[in-house]
Structures are given as structure tokens and as C-alpha cells.
Scaffold this motif. Sequence first.
Motif, PDB file in Angstrom:
ATOM      1  N   ILE A  24     -13.264  -1.958  17.718  1.00  0.00           N
ATOM      2  CA  ILE A  24     -13.767  -0.831  16.921  1.00  0.00           C
ATOM      3  C   ILE A  24     -14.777  -0.012  17.723  1.00  0.00           C
ATOM      4  CG2 ILE A  24     -15.136  -0.218  14.888  1.00  0.00           C
ATOM      5  CD1 ILE A  24     -12.268  -0.990  14.244  1.00  0.00           C
ATOM      6  N   LEU A  25     -15.590  -0.676  18.514  1.00  0.00           N
ATOM      7  CA  LEU A  25     -16.593   0.032  19.316  1.00  0.00           C
ATOM      8  C   LEU A  25     -15.955   0.911  20.378  1.00  0.00           C
ATOM      9  CD1 LEU A  25     -19.352  -2.700  19.789  1.00  0.00           C
ATOM     10  CD2 LEU A  25     -19.504  -0.603  18.437  1.00  0.00           C
ATOM     11  N   PHE A  26     -14.747   0.574  20.819  1.00  0.00           N
ATOM     12  CA  PHE A  26     -14.066   1.359  21.854  1.00  0.00           C
ATOM     13  C   PHE A  26     -13.392   2.610  21.281  1.00  0.00           C
ATOM     14  CE2 PHE A  26     -14.261  -2.434  24.642  1.00  0.00           C
ATOM     15  CZ  PHE A  26     -14.710  -1.797  25.800  1.00  0.00           C
ATOM     16  N   ILE A  27     -13.357   2.749  19.961  1.00  0.00           N
ATOM     17  CA  ILE A  27     -12.788   3.956  19.364  1.00  0.00           C
ATOM     18  C   ILE A  27     -13.680   5.155  19.683  1.00  0.00           C
ATOM     19  CG2 ILE A  27     -12.276   5.106  17.165  1.00  0.00           C
ATOM     20  CD1 ILE A  27     -11.454   2.425  16.028  1.00  0.00           C
ATOM     21  N   ARG A  28     -13.064   6.234  20.099  1.00  0.00           N
ATOM     22  CA  ARG A  28     -13.810   7.450  20.422  1.00  0.00           C
ATOM     23  C   ARG A  28     -13.643   8.461  19.289  1.00  0.00           C
ATOM     24  NH1 ARG A  28     -11.238   7.994  26.468  1.00  0.00           N
ATOM     25  NH2 ARG A  28     -12.243   6.159  27.402  1.00  0.00           N
ATOM     26  N   LEU A  29     -14.731   8.791  18.648  1.00  0.00           N
ATOM     27  CA  LEU A  29     -14.716   9.753  17.561  1.00  0.00           C
ATOM     28  C   LEU A  29     -15.636  10.916  17.880  1.00  0.00           C
ATOM     29  CD1 LEU A  29     -14.968   7.371  14.458  1.00  0.00           C
ATOM     30  CD2 LEU A  29     -12.918   8.377  15.448  1.00  0.00           C
ATOM     31  N   GLU A  30     -15.307  12.073  17.314  1.00  0.00           N
ATOM     32  CA  GLU A  30     -16.196  13.213  17.463  1.00  0.00           C
ATOM     33  C   GLU A  30     -17.510  12.927  16.749  1.00  0.00           C
ATOM     34  OE1 GLU A  30     -14.468  16.818  16.149  1.00  0.00           O
ATOM     35  OE2 GLU A  30     -12.716  16.684  17.466  1.00  0.00           O
ATOM     36  N   ALA A  31     -18.596  13.369  17.361  1.00  0.00           N
ATOM     37  CA  ALA A  31     -19.914  13.130  16.773  1.00  0.00           C
ATOM     38  C   ALA A  31     -20.014  13.807  15.414  1.00  0.00           C
ATOM     39  CB  ALA A  31     -21.006  13.644  17.701  1.00  0.00           C
ATOM     40  N   ARG A  32     -20.454  13.049  14.410  1.00  0.00           N
ATOM     41  CA  ARG A  32     -20.641  13.588  13.077  1.00  0.00           C
ATOM     42  C   ARG A  32     -22.073  14.057  12.910  1.00  0.00           C
ATOM     43  NH1 ARG A  32     -20.515   8.947  10.079  1.00  0.00           N
ATOM     44  NH2 ARG A  32     -20.580  10.123   8.143  1.00  0.00           N
ATOM     45  N   THR A  33     -22.238  15.103  12.139  1.00  0.00           N
ATOM     46  CA  THR A  33     -23.579  15.608  11.849  1.00  0.00           C
ATOM     47  C   THR A  33     -24.300  14.606  10.954  1.00  0.00           C
ATOM     48  OG1 THR A  33     -22.794  17.884  11.999  1.00  0.00           O
ATOM     49  CG2 THR A  33     -24.917  17.505  10.900  1.00  0.00           C
TER      50      THR A  33
END
Length: 415
Positions: free
Chosen positions: A198-207
Motif C-alpha cells: 500500500i505504501l508503494f502506491i503513488r497517488l496525487e497529493a490531496r489538499t
Amino acid sequence: MSMDIANSQKAEHLNRFSVLVQRNVLLYLSGRFLLICASQVINVAVGWLVYDVTRSALALGFVGLAAFMPKLLLSLFSGLVADRFDRRLVCAGSFATMAVVSVGLMVTATSGPVATGTIYALFVLYGCARGFGNPAAQAMIANLVPREALGRVVGVSSSTSQMATIIGPALGGVLYVIGGWVPFAFACIAFLLAATLILFIRLEARTQNKTPVSFSEAFAGLCFIWRKPVILGAISLDLFTVLLGGATALLPIIASEILGLGPLGLGVLRSAPAVGAMMLGLFLAYRPIERKAGTKLFVVTTIFGLATIFLGLSTNVYLSAAMLWLLGASDVFSVVIRQTLVQSDTPDAMRGRVAAVNSLFIGASNELGEFESGVTAALFGLVPAIVIGGAGTLLVSALWAIMFPELRKRDRLVD
């Protein structure tokens, strides 16, 4: 011309699955599989351990209660955490806590005499970890793929969960035979691997919301659902459908008293709903629900009720297995519709709190459904209890179709 058509169909076929092989989706599904498989191993091993020590069915009931009560008490707060903080970190922290619980259970299992009080305390901590992890994991799905691909990912995620549900209990039994500590060691490793994936998932930074937390903000998920008839109807329909039609809790009695089966036959019957759910989930990942979603939801709810009634009336093992398969298939169909509606119609800033309420409703329907089945069976007998439950599901489906016309008329899952 025929070659162009063939190439176009091939490209469309590949596009159906392209989203499922994306890095983030694969990491998420792999982590989810490990999480659920390890959870099933823990449940089986703890059940055997507690029963070996106490020989009490009530003691087993307290294990489930110890895991569910924290989830009930933390549901509003855990959803707020999923919306305020990085959902990957929330999930990873939750899974790591489960790994710590597994170590504690391993130590408890290898020390004598085994203290059931310690097991209950550890399962309270386990329930707290699940209470925080489930809403964050549910809310994260919508961050992985574009909105139009959400239904496919929800479908294959449901199949992944069912596959783990089939494999986990059997694996837990085998590992327990090897040694009482082995299932907990396996679960610890699996939880840590799930956290790492799960930590390796790359997500766009959320506000990130920096405003102070208010009391009303914790209840915002409930208020949002109440103001959205489509979401409220879908969640409450699932709650009462599973609550009334939870006949699978009575499978040991069905297998022994009606079908004349032993433990092996009971195992086959127990796996039938999961097999049906897994198969239909994979089908929906390939061919997602595109039109008339609301109508299809009420159709499958009706099928669920009818399958429950036929299960109660059946005295043939093949018909019973077929009805159980149909129960699992129709249930996952409604799960895909409900989860997709909840994810697509909820703003990202609210998804954690809404997912927490959704998760609480699901947990309540499962636990209370088993309780309801046991009570009605004690009051009316086995067959009448199952038939009444199925008839109740049909009645709820008809009433909800009238009470929630927005849900019934919903065309596309993702507007």
C-alpha cells in the motif's frame, strides 16, 4: 473491412483490462488479497484456540464481539481520519497494528496456560485497527483510476476479496495443524507485506484540510448520506437484505439435518457463495454495468430473496449448492453497484467518512443477520426461518423501489 472490425474488437477487449494491470491497481489488489487472507487465517486460528481452551460457544461469540465493538464506536472518527490524512499511511498503520496483534496472539498461543482475557484484549486492538483501515481502503479505490473505470476495479476487488475468503480459512486450518503459533506468524508477515504494498502506491497529493476538527464534522458522513437518496437507498437496501436473508449462518444445521452431509459437505456449501461472488465479480470487471443500474439492483435483490426461499425449501444438495452460488453472485452484483455509487457520488474530501458509515452498515448487517437467523430459527424452526427471511427480503426490495425512486431510476453508475 472484417480485419478492421477484428482489430477494433481486439483493442476494445484489451482496453477492458488495461486499467486492471496498472501499477497502483495491482499494488492495491495484492495488498487487499494479503490483508483478507491473513484476516481469515487469524479468525480460524483464534476460533480453534479459544474453543480448545474453553469448549464454550459463548466464548467464541465474545471474540467476534471484541472485534466488532471498536469498529462500531470508532466509525465516525475513523472516517474523519481517512479524509484528513494520507489514506495510504492510515492503511499501512492499520495493517502494521494487525501485525503487532498477530505477534501478541502468537506469544499467547505458545505460553501456557492460554489466557482468553489476553486474546479478547488483543482482538479489541485488532478491531480498532480494522475500524481505521477499512474506511481508508474503501475510500482509496476512487483515487486509483478514472471515474469511468471505477466499476471494473470494484468488480475485480470484490472477486479478490472472495478468493481470499475461500483460500484463507483452509490455509488457516492447515497452518494450525502444523503448529498453534504458525497461523499467527504467517498473518504477521502477510499484514506487513500488505502495508508495504500500500505504501508503494503513488497517488496525487490531496489538499489537506487544516481547519480545526469540529463535532459536526465527525457526523458529516451521516448527514451527507441522509441528504443523498441514491446512496441512502443503496446502503440501507443492502443492510436489510443481508439482515433478513442471512441464511448462510444456518448452514451447519442445513448440512447435517436436511441434507445429511458431514464436515466436508459443509465446507463445499460454505464455499459456494464465495465462488459465485468471485465468478460474477470477474465478469463485471470485464463487462461492467453501464445502463439501468438502479433497475438491475432491485432485480438482483429480488433474486437474492428468491434464492433464499428456495434454499430453505430444498432437500437436494445440488439445488442447495446452486442457490448458495446464486446468493453469492447476486450479493456481489449489488455490492459492485452500491460501492460504485457511493464512490462516484461522494466528493473525495468526504469519502472516508461515508466509507466508514458504509463499512459499519455492512458489518452490522453481517453480524446482526447471523443473530437474526439464529433467533428466528429458534422461534419458528429452521425451514420457516429461512423462508421468512427470503420473503422479508422480497418485501424490502419492493418497498425500497417505491421509497427511493431516484435509486430505481438511476441509469448510469457514474454520471
